[in-house]
Scaffold this motif. Structure first.
Motif, PDB file in Angstrom:
ATOM      1  N   ALA A 139       0.815  -1.205   0.000  1.00 53.73           N
ATOM      2  CA  ALA A 139       0.000   0.000   0.000  1.00 53.73           C
ATOM      3  C   ALA A 139       0.849   1.256   0.000  1.00 53.73           C
ATOM      4  N   TRP A 175       2.392   0.963 -10.611  1.00 48.12           N
ATOM      5  CA  TRP A 175       1.344  -0.057 -10.677  1.00 48.12           C
ATOM      6  C   TRP A 175       1.079  -0.571 -12.087  1.00 48.12           C
ATOM      7  N   THR A 197      -4.086  -6.903  -4.902  1.00 44.80           N
ATOM      8  CA  THR A 197      -4.034  -5.518  -4.451  1.00 44.80           C
ATOM      9  C   THR A 197      -4.743  -4.635  -5.473  1.00 44.80           C
ATOM     10  N   ALA A 224      -5.074  -0.767  -6.425  1.00 43.77           N
ATOM     11  CA  ALA A 224      -4.479   0.550  -6.203  1.00 43.77           C
ATOM     12  C   ALA A 224      -5.249   1.585  -7.012  1.00 43.77           C
ATOM     13  N   THR A 257      -4.347   8.775  -3.176  1.00 42.59           N
ATOM     14  CA  THR A 257      -4.185   7.376  -3.553  1.00 42.59           C
ATOM     15  C   THR A 257      -4.751   6.480  -2.449  1.00 42.59           C
ATOM     16  N   THR A 268      -5.163   2.131  -1.467  1.00 42.65           N
ATOM     17  CA  THR A 268      -4.889   0.736  -1.800  1.00 42.65           C
ATOM     18  C   THR A 268      -5.583  -0.193  -0.818  1.00 42.65           C
TER      19      THR A 268
END
Length: 293
Positions: free
Chosen positions: A32, A202, A243, A245, A252, A254
């Motif tokens: 994260a 990412w 995950t 994101a 942001t 996550t």
């Protein structure tokens, strides 16, 4: 007949050491916190530390949190290899990673309460002091019905970055130890636009991490990516990670899920990654709506 004398062991020859089986390697996992580790400043540089809320004191022994697992990629610690099957193995794993979580949360270092800036595009978001009680993860509760009585959460407010972090243990009915873990992190970037580094980290994750699948996700924020990894291959061992994101303006968020098959009893199977991916998308949308109210 006399027995011939035995040749003495040379004094400079070390005694043979017992051999231990090599533990299976665990692949790196998305985190994260996708930015360079701030715990290692340039040589000779000293910076005042921001005031932390609920954060461990560096250099002091820390108690083991109830849900210590935090997945990390190349900027953070790699999770330990999976434990032996059964309750004892699970206890050893989660006790061992407790120290990892405490140091990783301190290293990520900036957690918080909302912030505003004339230039930062924060879209009305605020970073709560307790993300565990502010986030929505209800999609996981049909599978993992037992509540985590002591989730790990940290928060800090800084001029450059506000951040909230939460780590939860997930338990199926009747489980004594955690069957899986869920980590959440919200970052309000108040000085620097995170878009270029977010996209580079990412979107291209699969290029630098073998075996990871990366999918672009539409309809959540300005851009979102789902990173997943499954090493089970129909066996009784291995791991599953996923995950999600999200970037919305200069904010942001996550959500990361992780589990080992060895953490499950033989008669229980972890959910498929397709199901976990849908849960992450649903709950991330709900959480981001809540954090803008």
């Amino acid at each position: 007949m006399s027995t011939p004398p035995q040749s003495p062991q040379p004094a400079d020859q070390p005694a043979p050491q017992p051999q231990h089986p090599q533990q299976p390697a665990v692949p790196p996992q998305p985190t994260a916190y996708p930015y360079p580790h701030p715990q290692s400043p340039p040589a000779g540089a000293f910076h005042a530390q921001p005031t932390l809320v609920g954060q461990p004191v560096p250099g002091q022994p820390q108690p083991q949190p109830g849900n210590p697992y935090i997945p990390q990629h190349q900027y953070g610690p790699v999770p330990p290899p999976p434990p032996a099957a059964g309750g004892a193995g699970r206890a050893v794993l989660w006790a061992a990673v407790g120290a990892v979580v405490a140091s990783a949360a301190w290293g990520a270092g900036v957690l918080l309460v909302g912030g505003k800036s004339d230039s930062a595009d924060l879209r009305g978001y605020s970073a709560p002091s307790n993300l565990c009680s502010s986030a929505d993860y209800s999609s996981f509760k049909d599978e993992y019905t037992e509540n985590d009585s002591s989730p790990t959460h940290t928060a800090l407010k800084d001029e450059a970055l506000d951040e909230s972090y939460c780590s939860l243990s997930l338990k199926k009915p009747g489980s004594t130890y955690a069957d899986a873990y869920l980590t959440l992190q919200l970052d309000l970037h108040k000085k620097t636009d995170p878009a270029p580094e977010f996209t580079a980290t990412w979107k291209n994750y699969g290029e630098s991490h073998t075996g990871y699948d990366v999918d672009s996700v539409e309809g959540i924020g300005d851009e979102a990516y789902l990173v997943s990894h499954d090493t089970t291959n129909g066996s009784s061992s291995g791991s599953r990670y996923a995950t999600l994101a999200v970037r919305d303006g200069w904010v942001t968020y996550t959500m990361a899920y992780s589990t080992y098959l060895s953490s499950y009893d033989e008669d229980k199977d972890p959910p498929a990654l397709t199901d976990v991916s849908d849960w992450l998308k649903t709950d991330a949308k709900a959480t981001l709506r809540q954090l803008r109210d």
